[in-house]
Design a protein around this motif. Structure first.
Motif, PDB file in Angstrom:
ATOM      1  N   GLU A  63       1.622   6.951  -6.491  1.00  0.00           N
ATOM      2  CA  GLU A  63       0.539   8.004  -7.583  1.00  0.00           C
ATOM      3  C   GLU A  63       1.268   8.927  -6.165  1.00  0.00           C
ATOM      4  OE1 GLU A  63      -3.281   6.768  -4.770  1.00  0.00           O
ATOM      5  OE2 GLU A  63      -3.641   4.714  -5.711  1.00  0.00           O
ATOM      6  N   LEU A  69       0.990   4.775  -2.693  1.00  0.00           N
ATOM      7  CA  LEU A  69       0.659   5.556  -2.034  1.00  0.00           C
ATOM      8  C   LEU A  69       2.225   6.546  -3.078  1.00  0.00           C
ATOM      9  CD1 LEU A  69      -0.633   5.297   1.420  1.00  0.00           C
ATOM     10  CD2 LEU A  69      -1.944   5.507  -1.020  1.00  0.00           C
ATOM     11  N   GLN A 128       1.196  -1.237   0.201  1.00  0.00           N
ATOM     12  CA  GLN A 128      -0.475   0.280  -0.098  1.00  0.00           C
ATOM     13  C   GLN A 128       0.867   1.178  -0.232  1.00  0.00           C
ATOM     14  OE1 GLN A 128      -2.599   0.012   3.219  1.00  0.00           O
ATOM     15  NE2 GLN A 128      -3.910   1.687   2.571  1.00  0.00           N
TER      16      GLN A 128
END
Length: 191
Positions: A92, A89, A85
Motif C-alpha cells: 500500500e 502495508l 500484514q
C-alpha cells in the motif's frame, strides 16, 4: 528292666531329637519361604512404584511437549500473520508513493507547460522605421535638464523574450531535475 528303660529312654530321646530336627528344618524352610515371599512382594511393589513414576514422568513430558508444540504453532501463526500484514502495508505504501510521484510529475508538467505558454505569449514587437533617403545635418543643441514624460494612455512597454530566456531555462532545468529525482525514487520503492 533298667536296660529296657535305658533303651526306651534312648529311643524316646532319639525320636525327640529327630522330631526337633524335623521341626527346625520345617521352621527354617518356612522362614526362608516367608522371607522369599516377602522379598518378592517388596520387589513387585517397588517395580510397580517405579513403573508408575515412569508413566507419570512420560505423561508429564508428553503434555509439556504438546504444550510447546501448540505454543510454537501459535507463534508461527502470529509471525505469518504479521509478515502478511507488513507485506500488505508495504505494498500500500508503494502504491501511495507511486501515485504521489505520478501526481507530482503531472503537476510539474502542467507548471512547465504554463510557464512555456507564458513565455511564448511575450513576443517581441518590432517597429518598422523608414530609412531616410538623405541624412540631415545634425544640429547641436545645448543640453539642458532632460525629463522623461510618459503619456497617461501609453501602453506598458512590452518585455523582450530574450529577457525571459534565463527564467525559461531555469524552469526547464528544475523540471528535468524533478523528473530525474522522481524516477530514482520510484525505482527504489519498487525494489
Amino acid at each position: 528292666y533298667s536296660a529296657y528303660f535305658t533303651e526306651t529312654a534312648v529311643a524316646v530321646e532319639s525320636n525327640m531329637t529327630a522330631t526337633m530336627n524335623a521341626i527346625e528344618t520345617e521352621l527354617s524352610l518356612l522362614a526362608t519361604a516367608t522371607s522369599s515371599t516377602a522379598t518378592a512382594q517388596a520387589e513387585l511393589q517397588q517395580a510397580t512404584f517405579v513403573a508408575q513414576i515412569q508413566l507419570d514422568n512420560q505423561t508429564a513430558t508428553a503434555e509439556s511437549i504438546s504444550e510447546q508444540q501448540t505454543a510454537t504453532a501459535q507463534a508461527e501463526g502470529n509471525i505469518t500473520a504479521t509478515a502478511s500484514q507488513n507485506e500488505t502495508l508495504t505494498a500500500e505504501a508503494n502504491v501511495n508513493a507511486t501515485q504521489t510521484a505520478q501526481a507530482n510529475i503531472t503537476q510539474t508538467a502542467i507548471i512547465a507547460s504554463q510557464q512555456t505558454e507564458i513565455a511564448l505569449s511575450f513576443t517581441p514587437t518590432f517597429t518598422n522605421t523608414p530609412n531616410p533617403t538623405s541624412t540631415p545635418q545634425p544640429s547641436v543643441t545645448p543640453i539642458t535638464d532632460v525629463t522623461e514624460e510618459i503619456a497617461p494612455d501609453a501602453p506598458a512597454p512590452t518585455q523582450n523574450i530574450t529577457d525571459l530566456l534565463p527564467l525559461i531555462c531555469a524552469g526547464l532545468a528544475i523540471l528535468g531535475f524533478l523528473v530525474i529525482v522522481l524516477v530514482i525514487f520510484v525505482r527504489r520503492n519498487e525494489k
